[in-house]
Motif scaffolding. Structure first.
Motif, PDB file in Angstrom:
ATOM      1  N   VAL A  51      92.243  25.862 -21.737  1.00 26.62           N
ATOM      2  CA  VAL A  51      92.697  25.567 -20.381  1.00 26.62           C
ATOM      3  C   VAL A  51      94.201  25.773 -20.348  1.00 26.62           C
ATOM      4  CG1 VAL A  51      92.868  23.804 -18.610  1.00 26.62           C
ATOM      5  CG2 VAL A  51      90.859  23.896 -20.079  1.00 26.62           C
ATOM      6  N   SER A  52      94.670  26.642 -19.472  1.00 26.52           N
ATOM      7  CA  SER A  52      96.100  26.903 -19.402  1.00 26.52           C
ATOM      8  C   SER A  52      96.735  26.029 -18.327  1.00 26.52           C
ATOM      9  CB  SER A  52      96.360  28.381 -19.125  1.00 26.52           C
ATOM     10  OG  SER A  52      95.772  28.747 -17.908  1.00 26.52           O
ATOM     11  N   ALA A  53      97.981  25.707 -18.544  1.00 24.17           N
ATOM     12  CA  ALA A  53      98.726  24.895 -17.589  1.00 24.17           C
ATOM     13  C   ALA A  53      99.033  25.741 -16.361  1.00 24.17           C
ATOM     14  CB  ALA A  53     100.026  24.409 -18.227  1.00 24.17           C
ATOM     15  N   PRO A  54      99.225  25.086 -15.202  1.00 27.79           N
ATOM     16  CA  PRO A  54      99.553  25.854 -13.996  1.00 27.79           C
ATOM     17  C   PRO A  54     100.858  26.618 -14.187  1.00 27.79           C
ATOM     18  CG  PRO A  54      99.438  23.475 -13.525  1.00 27.79           C
ATOM     19  CD  PRO A  54      99.150  23.679 -14.979  1.00 27.79           C
ATOM     20  N   ALA A 101     102.528  33.325  -6.854  1.00 25.49           N
ATOM     21  CA  ALA A 101     101.418  34.272  -6.815  1.00 25.49           C
ATOM     22  C   ALA A 101     101.917  35.583  -6.204  1.00 25.49           C
ATOM     23  CB  ALA A 101     100.283  33.703  -5.981  1.00 25.49           C
ATOM     24  N   PRO A 102     101.341  36.694  -6.597  1.00 28.02           N
ATOM     25  CA  PRO A 102     101.778  37.958  -6.001  1.00 28.02           C
ATOM     26  C   PRO A 102     101.497  37.967  -4.498  1.00 28.02           C
ATOM     27  CG  PRO A 102      99.850  38.278  -7.408  1.00 28.02           C
ATOM     28  CD  PRO A 102     100.274  36.855  -7.551  1.00 28.02           C
ATOM     29  N   ALA A 103     102.375  38.623  -3.767  1.00 31.60           N
ATOM     30  CA  ALA A 103     102.243  38.676  -2.312  1.00 31.60           C
ATOM     31  C   ALA A 103     100.991  39.457  -1.932  1.00 31.60           C
ATOM     32  CB  ALA A 103     103.474  39.328  -1.702  1.00 31.60           C
ATOM     33  N   ASP A 104     100.319  38.994  -0.894  1.00 29.31           N
ATOM     34  CA  ASP A 104      99.132  39.670  -0.383  1.00 29.31           C
ATOM     35  C   ASP A 104      99.576  40.902   0.398  1.00 29.31           C
ATOM     36  OD1 ASP A 104      96.812  40.514   0.831  1.00 29.31           O
ATOM     37  OD2 ASP A 104      96.396  38.618   1.843  1.00 29.31           O
TER      38      ASP A 104
END
Length: 185
Positions: free
Chosen positions: A49-52, A57-60
């Motif tokens: 489980v990776s930490a946030p 986030a990449p732009a849509d």
């Protein structure tokens, strides 16, 4: 030759005296203060489980972007407002511009200090300016997002005159723009 051994006996005696004077009470280790804070916990074992992530986030690419440079470029290519003779402001009043929709639009106003400046719609196909799309896109004041789809944009025409306020829909037909509806409100 009793005198021959005297320097070596003297050196051995001095070395013994020095070593005896350096007992455990005088050592550097004994004089160094001891750490009384608790020991640090051991590092956590890696898990699946990776930490946030703190990176955004990449732009849509299909999100509405009213700050896109293509808007300012298109507005700069428009002929001046026929009423005031002024160029158009590159900052949209409203819009749904995005590079994925078959048709999207922004509403701009004349770059003037007039109380009621002229407004117009600027239409785009997949993010590209449609300069010859519709002859008259003046007077639109907003976009009705509830009536917009990926291939249809619904523009509000708010003249302030009762009976002349309406909704005009522009549709991308695969090769160009056509007016598909004009509803009075």
């Amino acid at each position: 030759m009793p005198g021959v051994h005297k320097p070596s006996v003297l050196i051995a005696t001095l070395a013994t005296a020095l070593l005896a004077g350096c007992g455990s009470g005088d050592s550097t280790v004994a004089k160094t203060p001891q750490n009384t804070s608790p020991a640090a916990p051991p590092p956590a074992a890696p898990s699946s489980v990776s930490a946030p992530s703190s990176s955004p986030a990449p732009a849509d690419p299909c999100a509405v972007d009213l700050a896109a440079p293509q808007i300012a470029k298109a507005v700069s290519d428009l002929p001046r407002d026929p009423r005031s003779g002024q160029p158009w402001s590159p900052e949209p009043l409203a819009g749904n511009y995005n590079t994925c929709a078959d048709i999207s639009a922004v509403i701009v106003k004349a770059n003037t200090n007039a109380e009621h400046p002229s407004t117009r719609a600027v239409l785009f196909h997949r993010g590209e300016f449609l300069p010859q799309s519709v002859v008259d896109t003046y007077g639109f004041s907003g976009i009705d997002l509830a009536h917009c789809t990926g291939d249809t944009v619904a523009l509000q025409n708010s003249s302030g005159i009762p009976g002349l306020t309406g909704l005009v829909k522009f549709h991308w037909n695969g090769s160009g723009v056509e007016v598909v509806g004009n509803t009075a409100r």
